[in-house]
Write a protein that holds these residues in place. Structure first.
Motif, PDB file in Angstrom:
ATOM      1  N   ASN A 143      34.752  36.958 -36.364  1.00 19.57           N
ATOM      2  CA  ASN A 143      35.193  37.028 -34.974  1.00 19.57           C
ATOM      3  C   ASN A 143      34.312  37.997 -34.199  1.00 19.57           C
ATOM      4  O   ASN A 143      33.513  38.733 -34.776  1.00 19.57           O
ATOM      5  CB  ASN A 143      36.682  37.379 -34.852  1.00 19.57           C
ATOM      6  N   TYR A 144      34.482  37.959 -32.897  1.00 19.98           N
ATOM      7  CA  TYR A 144      33.572  38.684 -32.015  1.00 19.98           C
ATOM      8  C   TYR A 144      33.695  40.192 -32.177  1.00 19.98           C
ATOM      9  O   TYR A 144      32.692  40.913 -32.254  1.00 19.98           O
ATOM     10  CB  TYR A 144      33.839  38.270 -30.560  1.00 19.98           C
ATOM     11  N   LEU A 145      34.957  40.666 -32.235  1.00 20.80           N
ATOM     12  CA  LEU A 145      35.160  42.115 -32.347  1.00 20.80           C
ATOM     13  C   LEU A 145      34.510  42.669 -33.608  1.00 20.80           C
ATOM     14  O   LEU A 145      33.929  43.748 -33.595  1.00 20.80           O
ATOM     15  CB  LEU A 145      36.659  42.440 -32.353  1.00 20.80           C
TER      16      LEU A 145
ATOM     17  N   GLY B 101      23.928  35.178 -33.211  1.00 18.01           N
ATOM     18  CA  GLY B 101      23.827  36.261 -32.234  1.00 18.01           C
ATOM     19  C   GLY B 101      23.442  37.592 -32.860  1.00 18.01           C
ATOM     20  O   GLY B 101      22.585  38.311 -32.335  1.00 18.01           O
TER      21      GLY B 101
ATOM     22  N   ARG C 252      32.395  28.984 -35.041  1.00 18.38           N
ATOM     23  CA  ARG C 252      31.873  30.227 -34.470  1.00 18.38           C
ATOM     24  C   ARG C 252      30.557  30.672 -35.120  1.00 18.38           C
ATOM     25  O   ARG C 252      30.264  31.870 -35.190  1.00 18.38           O
ATOM     26  CB  ARG C 252      32.923  31.332 -34.549  1.00 18.38           C
TER      27      ARG C 252
ATOM     28  N   CYS D 245      26.093  29.860 -29.451  1.00 19.82           N
ATOM     29  CA  CYS D 245      26.911  30.687 -28.551  1.00 19.82           C
ATOM     30  C   CYS D 245      27.179  32.046 -29.193  1.00 19.82           C
ATOM     31  O   CYS D 245      27.886  32.127 -30.198  1.00 19.82           O
ATOM     32  CB  CYS D 245      28.232  30.011 -28.223  1.00 19.82           C
TER      33      CYS D 245
ATOM     34  N   GLY E 171      27.714  30.684 -34.044  1.00 23.14           N
ATOM     35  CA  GLY E 171      26.856  31.409 -33.117  1.00 23.14           C
ATOM     36  C   GLY E 171      27.038  32.923 -33.174  1.00 23.14           C
ATOM     37  O   GLY E 171      26.142  33.675 -32.768  1.00 23.14           O
ATOM     38  N   LEU E 172      28.194  33.373 -33.661  1.00 26.58           N
ATOM     39  CA  LEU E 172      28.381  34.819 -33.837  1.00 26.58           C
ATOM     40  C   LEU E 172      27.346  35.366 -34.815  1.00 26.58           C
ATOM     41  O   LEU E 172      26.800  36.451 -34.613  1.00 26.58           O
ATOM     42  CB  LEU E 172      29.795  35.119 -34.348  1.00 26.58           C
TER      43      LEU E 172
ATOM     44  N   MET F  36      26.337  26.606 -32.800  1.00 24.64           N
ATOM     45  CA  MET F  36      25.350  27.378 -33.560  1.00 24.64           C
ATOM     46  C   MET F  36      24.741  28.499 -32.720  1.00 24.64           C
ATOM     47  O   MET F  36      24.294  29.508 -33.266  1.00 24.64           O
ATOM     48  CB  MET F  36      24.252  26.413 -34.032  1.00 24.64           C
TER      49      MET F  36
ATOM     50  N   ILE G  77      32.767  45.211 -29.484  1.00 27.06           N
ATOM     51  CA  ILE G  77      33.197  45.299 -28.090  1.00 27.06           C
ATOM     52  C   ILE G  77      32.122  45.900 -27.191  1.00 27.06           C
ATOM     53  O   ILE G  77      32.018  45.567 -26.020  1.00 27.06           O
ATOM     54  CB  ILE G  77      34.517  46.102 -27.993  1.00 27.06           C
TER      55      ILE G  77
ATOM     56  N   TYR H 189      30.024  43.448 -25.295  1.00 25.46           N
ATOM     57  CA  TYR H 189      30.691  42.442 -24.467  1.00 25.46           C
ATOM     58  C   TYR H 189      30.504  42.757 -22.996  1.00 25.46           C
ATOM     59  O   TYR H 189      30.967  43.784 -22.521  1.00 25.46           O
ATOM     60  CB  TYR H 189      32.183  42.427 -24.833  1.00 25.46           C
ATOM     61  N   GLN H 190      29.828  41.894 -22.290  1.00 21.16           N
ATOM     62  CA  GLN H 190      29.717  42.085 -20.844  1.00 21.16           C
ATOM     63  C   GLN H 190      29.413  40.780 -20.146  1.00 21.16           C
ATOM     64  O   GLN H 190      29.049  39.833 -20.744  1.00 21.16           O
ATOM     65  CB  GLN H 190      28.661  43.118 -20.492  1.00 21.16           C
TER      66      GLN H 190
END
Lengths: 415, 159
Positions: free
Chosen positions: A404-406, A384, A378, B102, A380-381, B100, A411, A414-415
């Motif tokens: 993690n994303y959250l 990002g 992950r 995403c 890319g998180l 890397m 949130i 997130y769309q």
């Protein structure tokens, strides 16, 4: 309206596809200085290592150019551009006219001016033909010396190692991948290289390439007098933009300079765009242009250039430096600022019991860079939130967030 | 064009979607057979939770996918007709460039096979297994055109 694209790799292909999406009718011509249909340069080391075939390297289906209505002109190396006449002349003295021109000529391997560098058995790895030539020259059980400790050099070293050669990497600095990695992560990569049987010599200064009476390479001589025996030498000393043919346009002063562009990938000359390894890249972190010759940038810039060439308006969102590699099956990913040199950055790192390494570079509650070795899941998180410039209450708070994303993106995004 | 729509308000973190996804991507496509046959199968959807919010997360099949730009082999490609981000495993070399880039962290690494795995929207089914399995309607598979633009925006962003 005629679109002309110089270059048949990531940026050129991305631009052609985008133009064709928008403009179904007008002619698109792609010139390449190579004989091949578009292939992935990044896969050349995988080809050399025997992981992919030549067929695997081609990026598009065999009928791609025909299906897209693109005139593909192989073996046509651009020699000069005449912006007044809107024409490009090639080395074969062919003349191509354009209304919109994209310069996506990429970059070539640097060849340092070492005595003996022209000896037989000295190669760089950049093109498919380079890969094939090295493939012919490499012999199991013989000695290979790789000059340079950057990403491409190490990938070639690993490929030659796969082919059974005894590989020594001569690095000028005090660690491998010095552009991408700090001391700790570089040391971890060096451990992996040692584990698979690659020798790395650091702080070395090659002064000449030795050859026999036939002009065939025999070794590499260092400033301290040491000679490393070599049946094959790979020169991996970075790349330089293929821009020298543009000297007369005034876009560059000399050869090897990257082209200046704006966020629409326009050069200083009307109707001339540039994208990929030949151009500078807008960097989100320093809000400025720098040279960042990586595959994702080339594709994205090509797409932006193509959109603008076809008459719509699109701006390049900007990028950050990033790279991913694996040695001995252990991945390493580094992005953003990984070696802060100015004040105001916090660098936090940890190594867990399993040997996974995580390093974050933070500034005022924002992530500006990271390195992951081992557990790169992950990743890319992190990339990002570097790009989105997301603000956290503190550096420490961000460091402690689970991956993690959250927790990281949140949130609301997130769309 | 169909979309998987997620409503975190409805998600109870029951993980039914993960199980259904793993079974769908097993060779046998049956839970019992997958377990007895000791097939290695993994879900491509993951329910995250932070104590307040539960979020089922999988590949969003982005309109402008970062992973496709980053993919140096052409293994990842955007299908302009279906909108899906397609993955061709035979072209993947495990370079992890997509991992890397995403921004959802939705691409898994299969370290043994050196390939990625991600949501493929269940090409063998009418609607994805996760949406079928979701008992609360947190995961729905709907034609995006069925939603008015505002409604769609509400569904995607208002929680």
């Amino acid at each position: 309206m005629a679109y002309l694209i110089l270059g048949n790799s990531a940026a050129g292909i991305a631009a052609a596809e985008r133009i064709r999406q928008i403009d179904k009718n007008n002619s698109i011509t792609i010139l390449s200085d190579e004989p091949h249909a578009a292939y992935s340069r990044c896969l050349t080391s995988y080809y050399l290592g025997g992981q992919v075939t030549e067929q695997d390297m081609y990026l598009r289906a065999n009928n791609f150019y025909q299906a897209m209505g693109i005139s593909f002109q192989p073996n046509q190396k651009a020699a000069a551009v005449n912006p007044d006449k809107k024409q490009v002349v090639t080395n074969q003295d062919n003349i191509y006219s354009y209304d919109k021109l994209l310069i996506a000529t990429g970059a070539s391997a640097n060849r340092p001016s070492l005595p003996g560098i022209e000896s037989d058995g000295v190669f760089s790895l950049r093109t498919m033909d380079d890969a094939k030539a090295i493939e012919v020259a490499c012999q199991s059980g013989r000695q290979a010396v790789v000059l340079g400790g950057g990403l491409v050099s190490l990938k070639v070293a690993a490929a030659l190692n796969q082919r059974g050669m005894n590989v020594t990497v001569l690095v000028g600095s005090n660690r491998v991948m010095s552009q991408n990695l700090g001391d700790t992560a570089a040391a971890l990569v060096e451990e992996q290289l040692a584990h698979i049987g690659i020798t790395v010599k650091k702080g070395t200064r090659p002064v000449s390439i030795e050859s026999d009476a036939d002009g065939t390479v025999t070794g590499v001589k260092l400033r301290n007098g040491d000679v490393y025996q070599a049946d094959l030498v790979i020169v991996g000393k970075g790349v330089r933009p293929n821009s020298s043919f543009l000297k007369e346009t005034g876009l560059v002063n000399g050869g090897g300079e990257p082209l200046k562009v704006n966020r629409r990938q326009e050069t200083a000359l009307q109707n001339i765009y540039a994208a990929g390894d030949v151009a500078l890249t807008y960097n989100i972190l320093d809000e400025n242009y720098s040279y960042s010759a990586i595959w994702p940038n080339a594709l994205e810039q090509g797409g932006v250039a193509g959109t603008n060439m076809a008459g719509l308006t699109r701006e390049y969102p900007g990028s950050i430096p990033m790279n991913s590699a694996s040695f001995g099956g252990v991945p390493v990913i580094a992005a953003g600022i990984t070696q802060p040199r100015a004040e105001g950055y916090t660098l936090i790192e940890e190594k867990d019991a399993k040997g996974n390494y995580r390093m974050l570079v933070l500034a005022d509650g924002r992530l500006v860079g990271f390195t992951l070795f081992g557990d790169t899941s992950r990743a890319g998180l992190y990339t990002g939130i570097i790009k989105s410039r997301k603000q956290f209450p503190s550096d420490q708070a961000l460091w402690q967030k689970p991956r993690n994303y959250l927790s990281l993106a949140g949130i609301s995004t997130y769309q | 064009m169909e979309q998987i729509l997620i409503n975190p308000d409805r998600c109870l973190s029951c993980h039914s979607c993960e199980l259904a996804c793993a079974v769908e991507h097993a060779l046998s496509k049956e839970l019992l057979a997958a377990v007895l046959g000791k097939e290695s199968t993994k879900p491509r959807i993951f329910v995250e939770t932070d104590g307040e919010t539960n979020l089922p997360l999988q590949c969003r099949h982005c309109q402008e996918p970062m992973c496709v730009n980053a993919c140096m082999t052409g293994a990842l490609a955007k299908d302009s007709t279906t909108g899906k981000v397609l993955f061709h495993q035979d072209k993947c070399v495990g370079c992890w460039m997509c991992v890397m880039t995403c921004p959802f962290g939705a691409i898994e690494q299969d370290m043994s096979q050196k390939v990625i795995s991600k949501c493929d929207r269940c090409p063998d089914r009418e609607q994805p297994a996760c949406a079928d399995a979701c008992p609360t309607g947190a995961i729905r598979y709907t034609k995006v055109a069925d939603f008015a633009h505002d409604q769609r925006k509400h569904y995607l962003t208002n929680w």
